[in-house]
Scaffold this active site. Structure first.
Site, PDB file in Angstrom:
ATOM      1  N   ASN A   1      -6.765   0.453  -2.887  1.00  0.00           N
ATOM      2  CA  ASN A   1      -7.618   1.143  -1.903  1.00  0.00           C
ATOM      3  C   ASN A   1      -7.024   2.478  -1.472  1.00  0.00           C
ATOM      4  O   ASN A   1      -6.792   2.740  -0.303  1.00  0.00           O
ATOM      5  CB  ASN A   1      -7.868   0.240  -0.688  1.00  0.00           C
TER       6      ASN A   1
ATOM      7  N   HIS B   1       0.871  -1.183   0.000  1.00  0.00           N
ATOM      8  CA  HIS B   1       0.000   0.000   0.000  1.00  0.00           C
ATOM      9  C   HIS B   1       0.905   1.228   0.000  1.00  0.00           C
ATOM     10  O   HIS B   1       1.586   1.490   0.990  1.00  0.00           O
ATOM     11  CB  HIS B   1      -0.885   0.007   1.245  1.00  0.00           C
TER      12      HIS B   1
ATOM     13  N   ASP C   1      -8.915  -5.658  -1.952  1.00  0.00           N
ATOM     14  CA  ASP C   1      -8.182  -5.476  -0.694  1.00  0.00           C
ATOM     15  C   ASP C   1      -8.593  -4.170  -0.020  1.00  0.00           C
ATOM     16  O   ASP C   1      -8.737  -3.146  -0.650  1.00  0.00           O
ATOM     17  CB  ASP C   1      -6.674  -5.471  -0.951  1.00  0.00           C
TER      18      ASP C   1
ATOM     19  N   ASP D   1       2.285  -7.047   2.543  1.00  0.00           N
ATOM     20  CA  ASP D   1       1.134  -6.221   2.933  1.00  0.00           C
ATOM     21  C   ASP D   1       1.633  -4.950   3.624  1.00  0.00           C
ATOM     22  O   ASP D   1       1.056  -4.497   4.615  1.00  0.00           O
ATOM     23  CB  ASP D   1       0.169  -7.005   3.841  1.00  0.00           C
TER      24      ASP D   1
END
Lengths: 333, 441
Positions: B105, B73, B163, B316
């Site tokens: 996201n 991310h 996600d 992640d």
């Protein structure tokens, strides 16, 4: 956390009352800054607090001596959740020892404006209190604040986690009535999952050699509780059979709305304590409840008003226990 | 810059050609379109002599295909205070990663060809590593309207994912998987049944009970995985299950694979090493979703990696502003950064402790994710892009977030002594990260 209990001499406590302030001063201080939970207290520390609470109770009539104990020290209470008995009990305890007490009005303070807990903690640190009593909706909030302030932080209930001074006053009451904390059978009945009182009592009593049995609706009593060294009873009769102490938890009626139990009526029938059920317990069993009670739900009204119930004793003992905690954190050697 | 780069005397570990041996690696760099350099691997052999080449002495080091992280991310666009493509990619190369997949996201979510184009444009100008954008499966991650997967695919999306907003409705998930077949890209799923996990902040069980925190039961993951693999079988679409944390999830995915589902899955370094006990003391840096589980789960995950059921190790990487973590545990954001600790955790805590073979570790961090994404990476074969990571397997260091290139200082491994670190990261023939003295010969 290991804690040195060497050098704890029980003799001075009984002398303390007669010797006045000097006697109390000889008691060794707890080797910790904060009281955050029963989980990390040793059995020696628990007994020490209860012993000092005894002194405090005995010295209540000698208000002049007591009010010298912590004169000049300051206590702030910060309650993020409503409370009557705990907050006023701390306030009385602090004032009895001569402390100045400030009740922070959380709903009207900066918190309502969105101040973070960290900034609240830093502000409390700058104002410079000696002790901060905190109740908070979030488990672990007192631990969080304790990292930022040099004041002693006392947990007055955090989320579903702990309520250590409630457990201490309950143990005090148990010891007062039964004369001991070991070799007892104690049944805790009700919503164990959401109860910080239950957790603190379980953590506290598991340090003593007593039998602990819990019972409640399965939706409020996860199986993993058996890993805390307590026995999980399926039926209330099994839980209270031969019990010396029956501890009834308050059922929060809003739990029904989220579907954790079907009706108040069914709860009262299956888990409510009545004079008839108490007969299954040992002959001189007592019934306790942290309050406020739902009469007719977890406890029958006639039982609550009978001499089996020690609910008002619990409240009375609360002040002495909290005085002991304040003294052992702030005052003694 | 010399046109050729020679990595001398290192131990090459390349799972794509089953090679673990002392080899030299020769890279050739040519000017491609415009001014960009294109680096290729031109030789992997013993005692390569290349007089004009810049030589890097790799004695005692591992020379592996550039690491690929399928799950990061980078918070851009919208939350640039947490991370950007520039800082995230700097963290990636510092951690040995040459390629990363950015989850969609962001704010707004990457749910359109325009979004994919934006990420690629930003990456071209600001990234130190290869950035592969992942598109959202639905508009606004709302699970109401399908996103333009076809157009996003043409624009350069490498996969689609929900996600950050796991799909709850099985009917919609089925639609997503059916539609995704138009471009044959994998659909990456965060498997979580919110009806079981809502309000939870850590694994349910003894530790949650003791801390008075609401739990997220393991079946919140396993039930969602069961549904996902069942739909993978019936639709025939390639499904990649993200960050599994529960031991039984391994079993479900093994069964699905045996039944012929085109399913792959990943696990994070933190789920391979930490347990729910790391949360004791209300350490919000260990608040992650899925939550840290039990020792038995960790052991089953490691077994899943060794046995080949788990295909990929992905970080992640979830950077957060410190004020999102320095709060009540229940309020704290989920996630830990991971790019700059992954190699140390995997090498130091698993490989060095005999729990995972080195070759398998590199395969799961490079060759295998490259294969799932169908990209030119994860190999040191002659002709492949020169994405290479040089790892010092014996370098020990203490995790100190102030040294992170990432803006996110929220590491679950703060204070850990790790062993094994990327010391040179080569992206497309260019040295994107180096913490070693170099001399031309």
């Amino acid at each position: 956390m290991s804690l040195s209990t060497q050098g704890v001499n029980h003799a001075p406590y009984t002398m303390a009352v007669s010797a006045g302030l000097d006697g109390l001063r000889q008691i060794k201080k707890l080797e910790r800054k904060d009281l955050l939970g029963m989980h990390d207290l040793s059995s020696e520390e628990v007994e020490l607090i209860l012993d000092v609470a005894d002194c405090m109770k005995g010295a209540m009539s000698n208000a002049n001596v007591l009010s010298e104990c912590l004169r000049g020290k300051s206590l702030a209470t910060a309650f993020y959740e409503p409370s009557t008995r705990t907050r006023t009990s701390f306030e009385r305890a602090g004032k009895a020892l001569g402390m100045s007490v400030t009740n922070l009005q959380i709903d009207v303070s900066s918190v309502a404006k969105g101040e973070s807990l960290k900034d609240t903690a830093l502000t409390l640190q700058s104002v410079g209190y000696d002790a901060i009593v905190i109740r908070h909706w979030a488990s672990g909030a007192p631990h969080f604040i304790a990292k930022y302030v040099s004041a002693s932080v006392i947990n007055a209930g955090d989320g579903m986690h702990e309520h250590p001074t409630q457990a201490l006053l309950d143990l005090y009451t148990m010891r007062k009535v039964k004369g001991r904390l070991h070799g007892l059978k104690i049944a805790i009945i009700g919503d164990i999952l959401h109860s910080r009182v239950a957790r603190s009592i379980i953590f506290a009593l598991s340090k003593f050699n007593s039998e602990l049995v819990v019972c409640g609706p399965p939706t409020m009593l996860p199986r993993a509780f058996s890993e805390f060294g307590v026995k999980v009873a399926k039926r209330i009769e099994e839980a209270i059979e031969g019990a010396d102490i029956i501890y009834m938890l308050r059922i929060q009626l809003e739990r029904q709305r989220v579907g954790l139990f079907p009706s108040i009526g069914e709860y009262a029938k299956l888990y409510g304590m009545t004079l008839e059920r108490v007969r299954l317990a040992s002959e001189d069993a007592i019934v306790m409840h942290p309050g406020p009670m739902n009469r007719g739900v977890e406890i029958a009204s006639d039982l609550a008003d009978s001499e089996k119930a020690r609910i008002l004793d619990q409240v009375t003992n609360g002040v002495a226990v909290r005085m002991a905690v304040l003294w052992l954190l702030l005052g003694s050697q | 810059m010399s046109r050729r780069l020679l990595l001398k005397n290192g131990t090459v570990v390349d799972p794509s050609q089953n090679l673990t041996a002392k080899r030299d690696v020769l890279i050739e760099r040519n000017i491609g379109h415009g001014t960009r350099v294109i680096g290729k691997i031109v030789a992997v052999a013993e005692n390569i002599v290349a007089e004009d080449a810049e030589v890097i002495d790799c004695t005692g080091k591992l020379v592996v295909p550039g690491l690929v992280d399928m799950h990061v991310h980078f918070r851009e666009p919208g939350e640039e205070h947490k991370e950007t493509i520039a800082t995230g990619s700097a963290a990636a190369v510092a951690g040995g990663f040459t390629t990363v997949c950015c989850m969609p996201n962001t704010i707004p979510p990457i749910d359109s060809p325009l979004g994919i184009g934006y990420i690629l444009w930003k990456a071209q100008n600001e990234s130190k590593c290869r950035i592969l954008p992942v598109g959202a499966v639905s508009i606004g991650l709302k699970h109401e309207m399908l996103s333009e997967m076809g157009k996003m695919c043409e624009e350069g999306a490498v996969a689609f994912s929900d996600d950050g907003a796991p799909i709850q409705n099985a009917g919609f998930l089925r639609k997503v998987l059916e539609y995704a077949k138009i471009c044959d890209l994998p659909v990456m799923l965060h498997c979580e049944d919110k009806s079981l996990t809502e309000g939870g902040v850590m694994n349910s069980g003894r530790v949650a009970l003791s801390l008075g925190l609401r739990g997220m039961p393991p079946e919140g993951e396993t039930i969602a995985i069961f549904r996902a693999v069942e739909l993978a079988i019936t639709t025939g679409t390639r499904v990649h299950i993200q960050h599994i944390s529960v031991g039984r999830s391994v079993e479900l995915i093994r069964m699905a694979k045996e039944m012929g589902a085109k399913v792959s899955c990943e696990v994070t370094p933190h789920h391979l090493v930490l347990t729910e006990e790391a949360v004791e003391d209300y350490n919000t840096f260990c608040k992650v979703n899925p939550p840290l589980r039990t020792r038995e789960d960790v052991e089953m995950l490691i077994e899943g990696l060794n046995g080949g059921v788990i295909d990929v190790i992905a970080t992640d990487h979830a950077p957060h502003a410190i004020e999102d973590k320095e709060v009540e545990f229940e309020k704290a954001a989920f996630g830990t950064v991971g790019l700059e600790t992954a190699v140390g955790v995997i090498i130091g805590e698993l490989v060095m402790k005999g729990k995972l073979r080195l070759e398998r570790a590199i395969e799961c961090m490079s060759t295998s994710p490259a294969k799932i994404l169908s990209i030119d990476a994860g190999t040191l074969k002659v002709g492949a892009s020169a994405d290479v990571t040089i790892i010092d397997p014996n370098l020990e260091y203490i995790v100190e977030p102030s040294e992170f290139k990432s803006k996110g200082k929220n590491s679950a491994f703060i204070g850990w002594k790790l062993r094994g670190k990327a010391i040179i990261t080569i992206v497309n023939g260019e040295i994107a990260y180096c913490e070693m003295k170099r001399g031309e010969s």
